[in-house]
Design an enzyme around this catalytic site. Structure first.
Site, mmCIF file in Angstrom:
data_model
loop_
_atom_site.group_PDB
_atom_site.id
_atom_site.type_symbol
_atom_site.label_atom_id
_atom_site.label_comp_id
_atom_site.label_asym_id
_atom_site.label_seq_id
_atom_site.Cartn_x
_atom_site.Cartn_y
_atom_site.Cartn_z
ATOM 1 N N ASP A 1 -36.775 -28.530 -2.994
ATOM 2 C CA ASP A 1 -36.508 -27.115 -2.779
ATOM 3 C C ASP A 1 -37.778 -26.372 -3.161
ATOM 4 O O ASP A 1 -38.647 -26.893 -3.879
ATOM 5 C CB ASP A 1 -35.317 -26.647 -3.607
ATOM 6 C CG ASP A 1 -34.619 -25.445 -2.983
ATOM 7 O OD1 ASP A 1 -35.255 -24.744 -2.173
ATOM 8 O OD2 ASP A 1 -33.451 -25.193 -3.308
ATOM 9 N N GLU B 1 -24.904 -10.093 -2.156
ATOM 10 C CA GLU B 1 -24.596 -11.479 -2.530
ATOM 11 C C GLU B 1 -25.508 -12.395 -1.726
ATOM 12 O O GLU B 1 -25.666 -12.241 -0.519
ATOM 13 C CB GLU B 1 -23.124 -11.825 -2.293
ATOM 14 C CG GLU B 1 -22.661 -11.823 -0.859
ATOM 15 C CD GLU B 1 -21.305 -12.486 -0.664
ATOM 16 O OE1 GLU B 1 -20.817 -13.183 -1.571
ATOM 17 O OE2 GLU B 1 -20.730 -12.306 0.428
#
Length: 895
Positions: A281, A642
């Site tokens: 990542d 969000e």
């Protein structure tokens, strides 16, 4: 010799190859001569031999450079620059215009493997077309490649996680099945070439909190690891043959995921036999040594050596640059053997060769997909179908379907908010239709009134409008004001970085304007530079004129541009009077980011929006409601509050995650005020996560959970509300009443989490959804006994006792009460999405594979189950489905 080799690097046209190769970042050691072998270009030789031949001719520095996500060109070997980073979560993302399908959580709500596979096939069609278009222009930016970092198959174990919208929900079985369908759609079915390369992420045990993901250590039992967190990854590798896996930021049982031998060696490559490549990542390798992150080693070279030794082949570095740049030093100091670097580079080039990047385009069927597929009528129809299928009807007291003769008040901060169509990791929609627009197109504007009613939350509004010719003017040659702003378009000059604390190259407008024109709306997508017509070229613009508000108020502006009004920079809301002309200047530099290898103009639309924050939004909404026959409220939250590691700190929201699951207070107040108007009320909730809609469940007439439904939202939603489409969506997550009884967010034990273990009262259970039909279940036929190792085959009859054809989701749940260890209280082990014609019956035959009839013991091992097996087949979980909508039976499994 170099030019000759470039000409036969046959995945590229000559022009594309020579343009895409850059000397930037390539080494020039004394032994960097012409290649000694061209076996790697011989398509009659197997790919592994070709790859080994190519890698063997690289210097150490060249090999290390190929382990960055933005790998530089090696001109002498005919290897063009390539950036592995691309996204395709629910459409080709961040690469300009593309068909935008429902967000992943919405696609999960379809419970439809065939439709999921069709969507992924369309996405990979568009991805292939875009890749070759940019390739032919000599461009190798991020988001132009064929290696897609999708899907996200982490488990949405806690409703507070802001990135849960990117997943397929809370259940390992559903996630795994949908993940397989999506991966195979992305990768295609050609026996010789991958269409695109899919990536299963984030491996493993990764699902929040966002704010501490770079430093968290998640301690999990073997049972939870193998029972919940790993099954979808196993399916992705073993069943879908996924080409790549992304390791996660977090530590697992004390070790960074990208340096975990248990995960990467023992499980991924050992148990699952994975033979693709692993990437980090983005920035995860730096987390190994960052004092504010894991801080488990002292030096970048040690982190790089550790990650590669454990099996991480590619370093996504982003703004943290590439830790793998230190591998040369690690080799020099004996921290890592060069053979492990060879292994990593060979894995990476295996992917590129499988994609046909070193073969003649005529041999690769996918290379012929043209840009005509992007946003095609077929793909637009597909996203509308998916949008409708993703919506879940949660409540209906009979008000739906709506009567077309009723006057409708459309109210709510998400009614005309394009953000909620798109979710995150999205492309730019071809034909976005908001809920308001969909209803207006269906009924006619005269039958629909609109009011925002409230902010989404705090100072975040869903109804901000584009600055356009209604309020923008410029002075014409005759001295009179005419519509629009005068835009002057310039070339840009770039300067070297002087402030190394800010890694961006300063730019300034260069020379005289190349183009001067009047622009009527501050809403642009530039696929080419207006100053030289180059694809994704750089430029700068200065727009000038006056702004004349139609209403007085305090205005908040939203844009990346520099804006000044009346000579003062706009950094906060500005008070403006109706009808008064204020000089306005808007300046924007569209400059590529060399550090991140991203284009300035391909990732997003450029807009300037504003909103009058001093209006009484609720009063206008109430006035509209009183004049209407029915009120449709478009509420919920948005991907602006969000999502992934966001700089948002608001009541109920914490850096992308949530601290409660209620509607924002502003919207709860709006709903309660509208209730007093006494009109029938339908609530459409947009969110990427579960919402505690407790008051609404008790007080409104119908509720639709829309998630983030893609660019065709307005059209699909309207058809669903008026009965042209029968709802078929089912919840892929549990909707809880509150967070009472939940463990801390960073507690990864599965006790009392998700439908499999939660013991409290829920609002709407996993698997729940209503429709306009009435499908009942009868005549479940299954054996009374079964031997270990045998598949469980059965049939059941579905009866549609209505005038509406149903898209029925049949769910199979099992419980193993005789297991010697804790097991889920009920667990999904099969599902099917089938059309059942109005007034008809159909018999469904299903099989549960023998290797599914197992439990996970406390050591994480699969054990065949023996004893009584409780089987439930129907429309939902056995404890929640109505008696006529589920069939239950017990069988005995014997050794």
């Amino acid at each position: 010799m170099k030019k000759t080799l470039l000409a036969i690097a046959v995945s590229l046209s000559c022009a594309a190859c020579s343009n895409s190769v850059s000397s930037s970042g390539t080494s020039s050691p004394a032994d960097a001569t012409s290649p000694s072998s061209s076996v790697y270009l011989d398509t009659s030789v197997d790919i592994q031999t070709r790859v080994k031949d190519l890698v063997a001719q690289m210097t150490l520095e060249e090999k290390i450079g190929q382990m960055y996500n933005d790998a530089p060109a090696i001109e002498r070997l005919g290897i063009p620059a390539y950036d592995y980073w691309n996204e395709a979560l629910h459409g080709v993302a961040r690469a300009g215009k593309a068909t935008v399908f429902p967000q992943a959580i919405g696609m999960a709500a379809m419970w439809d493997k065939e439709l999921m596979h069709s969507i992924a096939t369309a996405i990979s069609d568009e991805g292939r077309a875009k890749h070759h278009f940019y390739l032919n222009e000599g461009l190798s930016y991020r988001y132009t490649g064929l290696t897609f970092w999708s899907p996200n198959i982490n488990i949405f174990r806690d409703p507070r996680w802001g990135r849960g919208q990117e997943t397929y929900g809370e259940d390992p079985y559903l996630t795994g099945e949908l993940g397989v369908a999506f991966i195979t759609g992305l990768q295609g079915d050609n026996p010789d070439y991958l269409k695109t390369a899919a990536t299963a992420k984030h491996f493993a045990v990764h699902n929040g909190p966002e704010i501490s993901r770079h430093s968290d250590n998640y301690v999990v039992s073997d049972k939870d690891l193998y029972e919940t967190y790993l099954p979808a990854f196993e399916k992705a590798v073993v069943e879908a043959d996924v080409e790549a896996v992304m390791c996660a930021y977090n530590r697992i049982n004390d070790l960074p995921a990208c340096g975990s031998d248990m995960l990467l060696k023992d499980i991924l490559r050992g148990q699952y036999k994975f033979d693709g490549h692993v990437m980090s990542d983005c920035g995860a390798i730096r987390d190994f040594y960052d004092p504010e992150a894991h801080d488990v080693v002292d030096a970048p070279a040690a982190a790089a050596a550790w990650a590669v030794t454990s099996g991480t082949d590619l370093n996504c570095g982003t703004g943290r640059l590439s830790t793998f740049a230190n591998l040369n030093f690690a080799v020099q100091k004996g921290l890592i053997d060069e053979r492990l670097i060879d292994q990593a580079v060979e894995r990476l080039f295996m992917t590129r060769f499988k994609l046909g990047m070193f073969d003649d385009a005529s041999k690769v069927e996918y290379a012929g997909i043209s840009m005509d597929v992007v946003g095609s009528s077929e793909h637009q129809a597909l996203t509308e179908k998916a949008s409708a299928a993703s919506m879940v009807l949660l409540k209906n007291n009979g008000v739906l379907p709506l009567d077309k003769n009723l006057k409708v008040a459309v109210i709510g901060p998400n009614a005309n908010n394009e953000d909620v169509l798109l979710g995150n990791y999205n492309g730019l929609p071809i034909n976005p239709v908001t809920p308001l627009e969909g209803l207006q197109q269906y009924l006619g504007k005269e039958q629909v009134t609109y009011a925002a009613g409230s902010a989404v939350i705090d100072d975040i509004y869903g109804h901000a409008e584009i600055l356009d010719s209604r309020v923008l003017f410029h002075e014409a040659d005759n001295g009179k004001l005419q519509s629009g702003l005068q835009g002057k378009y310039y070339k840009l000059a770039s300067s070297p970085i002087t402030d190394f604390t800010q890694l961006s190259f300063p730019t300034e407008l260069s020379g005289d304007p190349v183009l001067t024109r009047v622009d009527n709306a501050m809403d642009f997508y530039f696929d080419r530079s207006p100053v030289d017509d180059t694809v994704l070229g750089n430029f700068g613009v200065v727009w000038e004129g006056v702004i004349k508000p139609e209403r007085s108020g305090q205005y908040q502006f939203d844009s990346q541009a520099q804006i000044s009004i009346d000579g003062s920079a706009v950094t906060a809301p500005v008070t403006l009077k109706a009808g008064q002309a204020y000089p306005i200047k808007i300046t924007m530099h569209f400059a590529d980011d060399k550090i991140s290898n991203t284009s300035a103009i391909m990732r997003q639309q450029f807009t300037v929006r504003w909103v009058n924050t001093s209006e009484d939004l609720q009063a206008r909404a109430l006035a509209n409601a009183k004049e209407a026959d029915v009120v449709v409220v478009m509420a919920g939250i948005t991907p602006r509050i969000e999502g992934e590691e966001m700089p948002v700190k608001l009541d109920g929201f914490n850096y992308g995650d949530r601290t409660d699951i209620d509607l924002p207070d502003e919207q709860k107040a709006l709903l309660k005020a509208l209730k007093k108007a006494g009109k029938p009320m339908v609530l459409v909730n947009f969110s990427g996560s579960a919402m505690a809609l407790n008051w609404s469940n008790d007080n409104v007439d119908a509720i639709v959970q829309a998630f983030y439904p893609g660019e065709a939202t307005g059209t699909a939603l309207t058809k669903l509300l008026y009965g042209d489409i029968n709802p078929s969506g089912r919840l892929p997550v549990t909707f809880y009443r509150n967070l009472d009884g939940f463990a801390d967010f960073d507690d990864y034990a599965m006790q009392n989490r998700t439908y499999r273990y939660f013991t409290g009262e829920v609002l709407y259970p996993f698997g729940y959804g209503l429709d306009y039909s009435n499908v009942t279940y009868t005549d479940l036929q299954l054996p009374k006994t079964l031997n270990v190792g045998e598949d469980l085959s059965f049939s059941v009859t579905l009866n549609n006792n209505s005038e509406h054809t149903a898209g029925q989701v049949t769910q199979v749940y099992l419980h193993m009460p005789d297991a010697p260890v804790r097991v889920p209280q009920t667990e999904l082990k099969g599902f099917s999405h089938d059309e059942v014609k109005a007034g008809s019956s159909t018999t469904l035959n299903m099989t549960i594979a023998a290797d599914t009839l197992v439990y996970i013991d406390d050591n994480g091992a699969k054990q065949p189950y023996t004893g009584t097996l409780e089987v439930s087949v129907g429309d939902g979980q056995p404890q929640y489905a109505n008696a006529d909508k589920v069939q239950k039976a017990n069988i005995t499994i014997r050794r």
